[in-house]
Design a protein around this motif. Structure first.
Motif, short mmCIF file in Angstrom:
data_model
loop_
_atom_site.label_atom_id
_atom_site.label_comp_id
_atom_site.label_asym_id
_atom_site.label_seq_id
_atom_site.Cartn_x
_atom_site.Cartn_y
_atom_site.Cartn_z
N ALA A 55 10.21 116.12 39.59
CA ALA A 55 9.01 115.39 40.02
C ALA A 55 8.03 115.20 38.88
CB ALA A 55 8.35 116.12 41.18
N VAL A 56 7.85 116.23 38.05
CA VAL A 56 6.95 116.11 36.90
C VAL A 56 7.46 115.02 35.97
CG1 VAL A 56 6.10 117.28 34.81
CG2 VAL A 56 6.08 118.47 37.00
N ARG A 70 8.41 108.36 32.65
CA ARG A 70 9.35 107.42 33.26
C ARG A 70 10.53 107.08 32.36
NH1 ARG A 70 4.95 103.65 36.21
NH2 ARG A 70 3.48 104.93 35.08
N SER A 91 9.53 112.50 36.63
CA SER A 91 9.51 111.15 37.21
C SER A 91 8.08 110.60 37.30
CB SER A 91 10.16 111.15 38.59
OG SER A 91 9.39 111.86 39.53
N ARG A 92 7.10 111.48 37.46
CA ARG A 92 5.70 111.06 37.58
C ARG A 92 5.08 110.75 36.22
NH1 ARG A 92 4.41 114.67 41.06
NH2 ARG A 92 3.94 116.29 39.56
N HIS A 93 5.44 111.53 35.19
CA HIS A 93 4.75 111.41 33.90
C HIS A 93 5.61 110.86 32.77
CE1 HIS A 93 1.27 113.52 35.41
NE2 HIS A 93 2.06 114.44 35.91
N TRP A 138 12.72 110.04 32.35
CA TRP A 138 13.38 110.11 33.66
C TRP A 138 14.58 109.16 33.69
CZ3 TRP A 138 14.06 112.82 37.84
CH2 TRP A 138 14.57 112.23 38.97
#
Length: 84
Positions: free
Chosen positions: A25-26, A32, A28-30, A35
């Motif tokens: 989650a970290v 990209r 994918s959020r910060h 990710w």
């Protein structure tokens, strides 16, 4: 600057699926692009890359908070939450 003694964190805990999900989650959020690139790795290497990214990102955010002049108690609280 005074050095702060930090007690050692036990390293014997095995990561849980929730731990891996938090790291993903970290990233994918910060991160990209990180990710996206991680999607091409085998699952075990992807999890490791996500964990390293999350570790560095959260640590960097805590240091940035300290550098921005946040209260020492806020920075220490963030550090303590991160260590759990």
């Amino acid at each position: 600057m005074a050095r702060v003694a930090v007690p050692p964190v036990p390293l014997h805990r095995v990561p849980t699926p929730a731990d891996w999900d938090s790291c993903a989650a970290v990233m994918s959020r910060h991160g990209r692009t990180f990710w996206f690139a991680s999607r091409f790795l085998p699952p075990e290497k992807r999890r490791a890359a996500q964990a390293v990214y999350a570790f560095c990102r959260i640590g960097d955010d805590i240091v940035d908070r300290a550098a921005s002049g946040a209260a020492t108690t806020d920075v220490r609280a963030a550090r303590d939450r991160w260590r759990r």
